[in-house]
Design a protein around this motif. Sequence first.
Motif, mmCIF file in Angstrom:
data_model
loop_
_atom_site.group_PDB
_atom_site.id
_atom_site.type_symbol
_atom_site.label_atom_id
_atom_site.label_comp_id
_atom_site.label_asym_id
_atom_site.label_seq_id
_atom_site.Cartn_x
_atom_site.Cartn_y
_atom_site.Cartn_z
ATOM 1 N N ALA A 8 0.836 -1.210 0.000
ATOM 2 C CA ALA A 8 0.000 0.000 0.000
ATOM 3 C C ALA A 8 0.867 1.256 0.000
ATOM 4 O O ALA A 8 0.597 2.211 -0.739
ATOM 5 N N LYS A 9 1.938 1.243 0.795
ATOM 6 C CA LYS A 9 2.826 2.413 0.847
ATOM 7 C C LYS A 9 3.575 2.594 -0.475
ATOM 8 O O LYS A 9 3.790 3.719 -0.932
ATOM 9 N N LEU A 10 3.977 1.488 -1.098
ATOM 10 C CA LEU A 10 4.624 1.589 -2.414
ATOM 11 C C LEU A 10 3.665 2.171 -3.449
ATOM 12 O O LEU A 10 4.079 2.934 -4.328
ATOM 13 N N ASN A 11 2.414 1.829 -3.344
ATOM 14 C CA ASN A 11 1.412 2.385 -4.254
ATOM 15 C C ASN A 11 1.305 3.895 -4.054
ATOM 16 O O ASN A 11 1.226 4.658 -5.029
ATOM 17 N N VAL A 12 1.322 4.347 -2.784
ATOM 18 C CA VAL A 12 1.280 5.787 -2.502
ATOM 19 C C VAL A 12 2.529 6.466 -3.053
ATOM 20 O O VAL A 12 2.457 7.546 -3.670
ATOM 21 N N VAL A 13 3.705 5.837 -2.831
ATOM 22 C CA VAL A 13 4.962 6.407 -3.347
ATOM 23 C C VAL A 13 4.907 6.498 -4.866
ATOM 24 O O VAL A 13 5.313 7.509 -5.462
ATOM 25 N N HIS A 14 4.401 5.475 -5.525
ATOM 26 C CA HIS A 14 4.292 5.492 -6.989
ATOM 27 C C HIS A 14 3.405 6.642 -7.446
ATOM 28 O O HIS A 14 3.730 7.365 -8.407
ATOM 29 N N THR A 15 2.303 6.831 -6.765
ATOM 30 C CA THR A 15 1.401 7.941 -7.112
ATOM 31 C C THR A 15 2.102 9.285 -6.931
ATOM 32 O O THR A 15 2.013 10.173 -7.810
ATOM 33 N N ASN A 16 2.822 9.451 -5.831
ATOM 34 C CA ASN A 16 3.530 10.718 -5.577
ATOM 35 C C ASN A 16 4.644 10.955 -6.598
ATOM 36 O O ASN A 16 4.844 12.088 -7.061
ATOM 37 N N VAL A 17 5.376 9.915 -6.958
ATOM 38 C CA VAL A 17 6.440 10.057 -7.967
ATOM 39 C C VAL A 17 5.836 10.436 -9.316
ATOM 40 O O VAL A 17 6.383 11.284 -10.048
ATOM 41 N N THR A 18 4.708 9.827 -9.651
ATOM 42 C CA THR A 18 4.037 10.168 -10.908
ATOM 43 C C THR A 18 3.620 11.644 -10.904
ATOM 44 O O THR A 18 3.802 12.358 -11.904
ATOM 45 N N ARG A 19 3.086 12.120 -9.807
ATOM 46 C CA ARG A 19 2.708 13.537 -9.698
ATOM 47 C C ARG A 19 3.940 14.438 -9.810
ATOM 48 O O ARG A 19 3.891 15.495 -10.453
ATOM 49 N N LEU A 20 5.030 14.016 -9.178
ATOM 50 C CA LEU A 20 6.279 14.798 -9.261
ATOM 51 C C LEU A 20 6.780 14.866 -10.701
ATOM 52 O O LEU A 20 7.205 15.939 -11.171
ATOM 53 N N GLU A 21 6.730 13.753 -11.403
ATOM 54 C CA GLU A 21 7.140 13.742 -12.822
ATOM 55 C C GLU A 21 6.276 14.702 -13.624
ATOM 56 O O GLU A 21 6.778 15.446 -14.488
ATOM 57 N N ASP A 22 4.959 14.666 -13.371
ATOM 58 C CA ASP A 22 4.063 15.584 -14.084
ATOM 59 C C ASP A 22 4.396 17.043 -13.756
ATOM 60 O O ASP A 22 4.391 17.903 -14.654
ATOM 61 N N SER A 23 4.701 17.313 -12.516
ATOM 62 C CA SER A 23 5.056 18.693 -12.107
ATOM 63 C C SER A 23 6.347 19.142 -12.777
ATOM 64 O O SER A 23 6.456 20.280 -13.264
#
Length: 134
Positions: free
Chosen positions: A93-108
């Motif tokens: 679950a935490k890896l899924n959250v990290v993946h989501t945050n990294v994806t948002r960072l890439e978009d930013s």
Amino acid sequence: MSSTAFDGEAPETDDETEEEICENTQVGSTSVKREESHQKCSTADRKLERRWTQVATEAIQTCRNRCLNQEKTMQKVTESAAECFTSMQTVAAKLNVVHTNVTRLEDSVADLLEASKLIPDKCINRDLNIPEFL
């Protein structure tokens, strides 16, 4: 000379009647002996059955005592496996959250790169007259 009288048939001599009485007496004493031996066997059988039952009960108890440590170990292993599975689910679950945050960072970062292209290469220098206060 002995002849046997069948049921419903009259004996030919008195000797046959006496023979039958002796045979009946012998059969009666034999049946009494059989009953006594049967009672002895029955008592012996009961004692033997009790002993075998006791031996079986003791054997089962011995096996249970031998397996007690292994049962406790298996219970601990099962509990550890359940805790490990729970931990793995938490990590997933935490890896899924990290993946989501990294994806948002890439978009930013991609948005910042696009925005940086809008900035002109050369900036116009403007002289600003800022009064100096002394």
